[in-house]
Write a protein that holds these residues in place. Structure first.
Motif, mmCIF file in Angstrom:
data_model
loop_
_atom_site.group_PDB
_atom_site.id
_atom_site.type_symbol
_atom_site.label_atom_id
_atom_site.label_comp_id
_atom_site.label_asym_id
_atom_site.label_seq_id
_atom_site.Cartn_x
_atom_site.Cartn_y
_atom_site.Cartn_z
ATOM 1 N N SER A 45 0.819 -1.222 0.000
ATOM 2 C CA SER A 45 0.000 0.000 0.000
ATOM 3 C C SER A 45 0.849 1.267 0.000
ATOM 4 O O SER A 45 0.482 2.274 0.591
ATOM 5 C CB SER A 45 -0.971 0.006 1.184
ATOM 6 N N GLN A 46 1.990 1.221 -0.654
ATOM 7 C CA GLN A 46 2.868 2.388 -0.790
ATOM 8 C C GLN A 46 2.303 3.301 -1.887
ATOM 9 O O GLN A 46 1.946 2.823 -2.963
ATOM 10 C CB GLN A 46 4.273 1.945 -1.203
ATOM 11 N N ALA A 47 2.248 4.566 -1.629
ATOM 12 C CA ALA A 47 1.810 5.527 -2.643
ATOM 13 C C ALA A 47 2.979 5.792 -3.588
ATOM 14 O O ALA A 47 4.095 6.067 -3.144
ATOM 15 C CB ALA A 47 1.367 6.823 -1.987
ATOM 16 N N PHE A 48 2.732 5.661 -4.888
ATOM 17 C CA PHE A 48 3.785 5.929 -5.864
ATOM 18 C C PHE A 48 3.165 6.369 -7.178
ATOM 19 O O PHE A 48 1.980 6.179 -7.420
ATOM 20 C CB PHE A 48 4.684 4.689 -6.081
ATOM 21 N N VAL A 49 4.003 6.970 -8.002
ATOM 22 C CA VAL A 49 3.608 7.351 -9.349
ATOM 23 C C VAL A 49 4.766 6.963 -10.265
ATOM 24 O O VAL A 49 5.934 7.077 -9.885
ATOM 25 C CB VAL A 49 3.268 8.864 -9.445
ATOM 26 N N VAL A 50 4.423 6.469 -11.449
ATOM 27 C CA VAL A 50 5.445 6.137 -12.439
ATOM 28 C C VAL A 50 5.381 7.214 -13.512
ATOM 29 O O VAL A 50 4.324 7.471 -14.085
ATOM 30 C CB VAL A 50 5.214 4.740 -13.060
ATOM 31 N N ARG A 51 6.522 7.850 -13.762
ATOM 32 C CA ARG A 51 6.590 8.938 -14.742
ATOM 33 C C ARG A 51 7.608 8.615 -15.821
ATOM 34 O O ARG A 51 8.654 8.027 -15.537
ATOM 35 C CB ARG A 51 6.986 10.238 -14.053
ATOM 36 N N ASP A 52 7.294 9.021 -17.046
ATOM 37 C CA ASP A 52 8.243 8.890 -18.137
ATOM 38 C C ASP A 52 9.413 9.823 -17.842
ATOM 39 O O ASP A 52 9.212 11.001 -17.533
ATOM 40 C CB ASP A 52 7.571 9.269 -19.462
ATOM 41 N N ALA A 53 10.620 9.298 -17.918
ATOM 42 C CA ALA A 53 11.814 10.078 -17.553
ATOM 43 C C ALA A 53 12.018 11.282 -18.467
ATOM 44 O O ALA A 53 12.533 12.309 -18.030
ATOM 45 C CB ALA A 53 13.052 9.188 -17.573
ATOM 46 N N LYS A 54 11.600 11.179 -19.736
ATOM 47 C CA LYS A 54 11.796 12.297 -20.670
ATOM 48 C C LYS A 54 10.649 13.301 -20.639
ATOM 49 O O LYS A 54 10.862 14.500 -20.554
ATOM 50 C CB LYS A 54 11.932 11.769 -22.101
ATOM 51 N N THR A 55 9.413 12.791 -20.722
ATOM 52 C CA THR A 55 8.254 13.677 -20.876
ATOM 53 C C THR A 55 7.535 13.993 -19.562
ATOM 54 O O THR A 55 6.673 14.860 -19.525
ATOM 55 C CB THR A 55 7.223 13.047 -21.829
ATOM 56 N N ASN A 56 7.834 13.230 -18.503
ATOM 57 C CA ASN A 56 7.176 13.355 -17.215
ATOM 58 C C ASN A 56 5.708 12.912 -17.250
ATOM 59 O O ASN A 56 4.943 13.156 -16.324
ATOM 60 C CB ASN A 56 7.295 14.769 -16.655
ATOM 61 N N GLU A 57 5.311 12.247 -18.347
ATOM 62 C CA GLU A 57 3.946 11.731 -18.482
ATOM 63 C C GLU A 57 3.701 10.680 -17.402
ATOM 64 O O GLU A 57 4.572 9.874 -17.082
ATOM 65 C CB GLU A 57 3.778 11.113 -19.871
ATOM 66 N N ASP A 58 2.491 10.678 -16.840
ATOM 67 C CA ASP A 58 2.120 9.693 -15.820
ATOM 68 C C ASP A 58 1.856 8.346 -16.498
ATOM 69 O O ASP A 58 0.949 8.213 -17.309
ATOM 70 C CB ASP A 58 0.874 10.165 -15.070
ATOM 71 N N LEU A 59 2.656 7.350 -16.154
ATOM 72 C CA LEU A 59 2.550 6.007 -16.733
ATOM 73 C C LEU A 59 2.064 4.977 -15.707
ATOM 74 O O LEU A 59 2.137 3.769 -15.960
ATOM 75 C CB LEU A 59 3.914 5.559 -17.279
#
Length: 176
Positions: A45-59
């Motif tokens: 239950s860890q809060a996290f977000v995955v972001r594209d390293a170049k565009t910062n888009e939420d993946l």
């Protein structure tokens, strides 16, 4: 300039960066991680977000779907082919938005039920578990209530959609 953790406090949400080579970098631990480790973050239950390293888009959704795909492909799938086909049929359908909410609420209700059972049985001895598994009526009763509530909620959603459709068609002078 990189920000350092102050007095051991962790950020509210971990940031995982996804690079073009498909590697995932956990900025909290400054290490590359695998999908299995991302799955463990979910399990913990860890809060996290995955972001594209170049565009910062939420993946994040994409990565979560990838984890589900791997889980479904291995060993014991949760969804039958019929269930997956039915889910696909809701895409582009007028009920798509309702179905997502319906599934989300049902998964949450099931999770809450599972937590209640776990809390009530955390001090069970092996003998108590054997008795519990032989009885099963309390659990079946709870599951029956859950299924009935789920059915009622879906029926209410269908009625609401039908009413809204009739009102909208009426506003355009179209009778059903």
């Amino acid at each position: 300039m990189t920000s350092k953790k102050i007095s051991g406090a962790k950020p509210a949400q971990r940031i995982i960066k996804k690079y073009p080579n498909r590697r995932l970098y956990d900025t909290d631990t400054s290490t590359y991680i695998t999908l299995t480790e991302v799955k463990q973050l979910v399990m913990d239950s860890q809060a996290f977000v995955v972001r594209d390293a170049k565009t910062n888009e939420d993946l994040t959704r994409s990565i979560l779907l990838q984890i589900i795909l791997e889980e479904e492909a291995g060993g014991a799938p949760m969804f039958s082919e019929a269930a997956l086909a039915n889910i696909i049929r809701f895409y582009g359908h007028a009920m798509q938005g309702f179905m997502g909410s319906y599934i989300e609420k049902n998964v949450q209700a099931f999770t809450d039920l599972q937590s209640q059972v776990a809390e009530q049985t955390k001090n069970f001895t092996p003998e108590m578990w054997a008795q519990f598994m032989n009885l099963q009526n309390p659990l079946q009763g709870m599951m029956g209530n859950y299924a009935e509530q789920s059915k009622n909620m879906f029926e209410k959603m269908q009625e609401q959609v039908q009413k809204n459709t009739e009102q909208m068609l009426g506003a355009f002078g179209i009778k059903k």
